[in-house]
Design a protein around this motif. Structure first.
Motif, PDB file in Angstrom:
ATOM      1  N   ASP A  96     -23.149  -8.346  16.608  1.00  0.00           N
ATOM      2  CA  ASP A  96     -22.395  -9.270  17.461  1.00  0.00           C
ATOM      3  C   ASP A  96     -21.371  -8.441  18.237  1.00  0.00           C
ATOM      4  OD1 ASP A  96     -20.826 -11.225  18.645  1.00  0.00           O
ATOM      5  OD2 ASP A  96     -20.960 -12.578  16.919  1.00  0.00           O
ATOM      6  N   GLN A  97     -21.789  -7.961  19.403  1.00  0.00           N
ATOM      7  CA  GLN A  97     -20.984  -6.999  20.145  1.00  0.00           C
ATOM      8  C   GLN A  97     -19.677  -7.598  20.657  1.00  0.00           C
ATOM      9  OE1 GLN A  97     -21.626  -4.024  19.907  1.00  0.00           O
ATOM     10  NE2 GLN A  97     -20.971  -2.813  21.644  1.00  0.00           N
ATOM     11  N   LEU A 121     -16.028  -6.137  19.701  1.00  0.00           N
ATOM     12  CA  LEU A 121     -15.060  -5.655  20.686  1.00  0.00           C
ATOM     13  C   LEU A 121     -13.699  -6.321  20.510  1.00  0.00           C
ATOM     14  CD1 LEU A 121     -17.351  -5.534  23.846  1.00  0.00           C
ATOM     15  CD2 LEU A 121     -16.290  -3.563  22.733  1.00  0.00           C
ATOM     16  N   LEU A 122     -13.708  -7.616  20.260  1.00  0.00           N
ATOM     17  CA  LEU A 122     -12.449  -8.336  20.054  1.00  0.00           C
ATOM     18  C   LEU A 122     -11.685  -7.769  18.863  1.00  0.00           C
ATOM     19  CD1 LEU A 122     -13.504 -12.056  20.662  1.00  0.00           C
ATOM     20  CD2 LEU A 122     -11.775 -10.792  21.948  1.00  0.00           C
ATOM     21  N   HIS A 123     -12.362  -7.658  17.734  1.00  0.00           N
ATOM     22  CA  HIS A 123     -11.687  -7.223  16.513  1.00  0.00           C
ATOM     23  C   HIS A 123     -11.340  -5.735  16.545  1.00  0.00           C
ATOM     24  CE1 HIS A 123     -12.063 -11.121  14.892  1.00  0.00           C
ATOM     25  NE2 HIS A 123     -13.322 -11.045  14.493  1.00  0.00           N
ATOM     26  N   LEU A 177     -12.801   0.587  25.836  1.00  0.00           N
ATOM     27  CA  LEU A 177     -12.815  -0.338  24.698  1.00  0.00           C
ATOM     28  C   LEU A 177     -11.763  -1.427  24.870  1.00  0.00           C
ATOM     29  CD1 LEU A 177     -13.507  -1.280  21.808  1.00  0.00           C
ATOM     30  CD2 LEU A 177     -11.977   0.505  20.954  1.00  0.00           C
ATOM     31  N   ILE A 178     -10.551  -1.032  25.253  1.00  0.00           N
ATOM     32  CA  ILE A 178      -9.469  -2.006  25.422  1.00  0.00           C
ATOM     33  C   ILE A 178      -9.756  -2.939  26.598  1.00  0.00           C
ATOM     34  CG2 ILE A 178      -7.013  -2.295  25.902  1.00  0.00           C
ATOM     35  CD1 ILE A 178      -7.712  -1.252  23.081  1.00  0.00           C
ATOM     36  N   GLU A 179     -10.271  -2.391  27.683  1.00  0.00           N
ATOM     37  CA  GLU A 179     -10.589  -3.228  28.844  1.00  0.00           C
ATOM     38  C   GLU A 179     -11.672  -4.250  28.509  1.00  0.00           C
ATOM     39  OE1 GLU A 179     -11.611  -0.533  31.931  1.00  0.00           O
ATOM     40  OE2 GLU A 179      -9.590   0.323  32.074  1.00  0.00           O
ATOM     41  N   LEU A 180     -12.677  -3.815  27.761  1.00  0.00           N
ATOM     42  CA  LEU A 180     -13.738  -4.743  27.373  1.00  0.00           C
ATOM     43  C   LEU A 180     -13.217  -5.787  26.400  1.00  0.00           C
ATOM     44  CD1 LEU A 180     -16.832  -2.396  27.052  1.00  0.00           C
ATOM     45  CD2 LEU A 180     -16.612  -4.367  28.559  1.00  0.00           C
ATOM     46  N   ARG A 181     -12.327  -5.380  25.482  1.00  0.00           N
ATOM     47  CA  ARG A 181     -11.718  -6.352  24.572  1.00  0.00           C
ATOM     48  C   ARG A 181     -11.012  -7.442  25.375  1.00  0.00           C
ATOM     49  NH1 ARG A 181      -6.561  -6.596  21.732  1.00  0.00           N
ATOM     50  NH2 ARG A 181      -5.757  -5.719  23.686  1.00  0.00           N
ATOM     51  N   ASN A 182     -10.252  -7.013  26.387  1.00  0.00           N
ATOM     52  CA  ASN A 182      -9.549  -7.983  27.226  1.00  0.00           C
ATOM     53  C   ASN A 182     -10.525  -8.852  28.003  1.00  0.00           C
ATOM     54  OD1 ASN A 182      -7.164  -6.849  26.328  1.00  0.00           O
ATOM     55  ND2 ASN A 182      -6.909  -5.540  28.122  1.00  0.00           N
ATOM     56  N   GLY A 183     -11.613  -8.245  28.472  1.00  0.00           N
ATOM     57  CA  GLY A 183     -12.611  -8.996  29.220  1.00  0.00           C
ATOM     58  C   GLY A 183     -13.301 -10.037  28.370  1.00  0.00           C
ATOM     59  N   VAL A 184     -13.640  -9.664  27.139  1.00  0.00           N
ATOM     60  CA  VAL A 184     -14.271 -10.611  26.222  1.00  0.00           C
ATOM     61  C   VAL A 184     -13.327 -11.764  25.921  1.00  0.00           C
ATOM     62  CG1 VAL A 184     -15.100 -10.931  23.862  1.00  0.00           C
ATOM     63  CG2 VAL A 184     -15.829  -8.941  25.169  1.00  0.00           C
ATOM     64  N   ALA A 185     -12.051 -11.437  25.714  1.00  0.00           N
ATOM     65  CA  ALA A 185     -11.072 -12.464  25.367  1.00  0.00           C
ATOM     66  C   ALA A 185     -10.914 -13.493  26.477  1.00  0.00           C
ATOM     67  CB  ALA A 185      -9.723 -11.808  25.065  1.00  0.00           C
ATOM     68  N   ASP A 212     -24.308  -7.451  28.124  1.00  0.00           N
ATOM     69  CA  ASP A 212     -24.647  -6.248  27.374  1.00  0.00           C
ATOM     70  C   ASP A 212     -23.708  -5.117  27.771  1.00  0.00           C
ATOM     71  OD1 ASP A 212     -26.726  -7.558  26.151  1.00  0.00           O
ATOM     72  OD2 ASP A 212     -28.193  -6.946  27.660  1.00  0.00           O
ATOM     73  N   VAL A 213     -23.131  -4.453  26.779  1.00  0.00           N
ATOM     74  CA  VAL A 213     -22.202  -3.362  27.044  1.00  0.00           C
ATOM     75  C   VAL A 213     -22.544  -2.179  26.154  1.00  0.00           C
ATOM     76  CG1 VAL A 213     -20.307  -4.858  27.752  1.00  0.00           C
ATOM     77  CG2 VAL A 213     -20.557  -4.260  25.345  1.00  0.00           C
ATOM     78  N   GLU A 214     -21.977  -1.039  26.513  1.00  0.00           N
ATOM     79  CA  GLU A 214     -22.156   0.175  25.722  1.00  0.00           C
ATOM     80  C   GLU A 214     -21.561  -0.020  24.331  1.00  0.00           C
ATOM     81  OE1 GLU A 214     -20.598   4.817  25.922  1.00  0.00           O
ATOM     82  OE2 GLU A 214     -20.384   3.477  27.655  1.00  0.00           O
TER      83      GLU A 214
END
Length: 203
Positions: free
Chosen positions: A29-30, A34-36, A115-123, A129-131
């Motif tokens: 569960d990508q 990423l969030l956690h 990683l941080i940018e994707l975390r923010n994007g997911v939130a 699909d991401v790396e």
């Protein structure tokens, strides 16, 4: 009154979210990973700053409520607790040479920012699909733990073996990448000076 934002609470929170991140990754569960993982890195980064001095968690935006609170200058915490975000915490740790600086020779800093940018994007929006950022997450934790005076086995607990496998695989890939880059550099060097007399250039 004790501060609700302390090293121990930040560190324990980072451990809890790291466990959730590893569980999510195991379940493939990508988005949840990423969030956690992002929250875990943020709290661990803040714990590293708090260990130096709690005032390093204060924003520099003209308001001094949190600064006074972290400095112990007031007895009660502000009604609204607000600390720096992940990117600012990471930026301060880079200035302190705790986390790697951005450089052309290494993508480590860019990977962490990703990683941080994707975390923010997911939130906020979700993501497709991401790396896979598991290696970046584990490597960042591995860099921070010595500055916290903590052992990896204590942080990862039941996920210690999995984290070590990730680090070993990452180190192997980095070594291969370094060898490849050195080989490419030698090739470019020899090509560039191919017309010089034999023995004029060592390489």
């Amino acid at each position: 009154m004790d501060s609700p934002v302390t090293f121990d609470r930040l560190y324990e929170g980072a451990k809890r979210f790291a466990r959730l991140a590893m569980e999510a990754h195991a379940e493939q569960d990508q988005e949840v990973f990423l969030l956690h993982a992002g929250v875990s890195v943020e709290r661990l980064a803040k714990a590293a700053l708090a260990r130096v001095h709690p005032t390093l968690l204060s924003e520099v935006n003209g308001k001094d409520d949190m600064l006074l609170h972290f400095a112990g200058a007031v007895s009660k915490p502000p009604a609204r607790l607000r600390t720096i975000g992940a990117s600012t915490a990471i930026g301060r740790l880079r200035k302190m040479d705790v986390l790697p600086q951005k450089s052309k020779s290494s993508s480590e800093a860019d990977d962490l920012d990703g990683l941080i940018e994707l975390r923010n994007g997911v939130a906020h929006l979700g993501t497709g699909d991401v790396e896979d950022y598991l290696g970046t997450f584990v490597a960042t934790v591995d860099r921070l733990l010595p500055h916290l005076g903590q052992e990896a086995s204590s942080f990862w607990e039941s996920w210690s073996d999995a984290a070590q496998v990730v680090l070993d695989d990452r180190a192997d890939r980095l070594q291969k990448d370094v060898r490849l880059r050195m080989n490419q550099a030698r090739h470019r060097f020899r090509t560039r000076f191919a017309d010089l007399p034999e023995g004029a250039v060592d390489g």
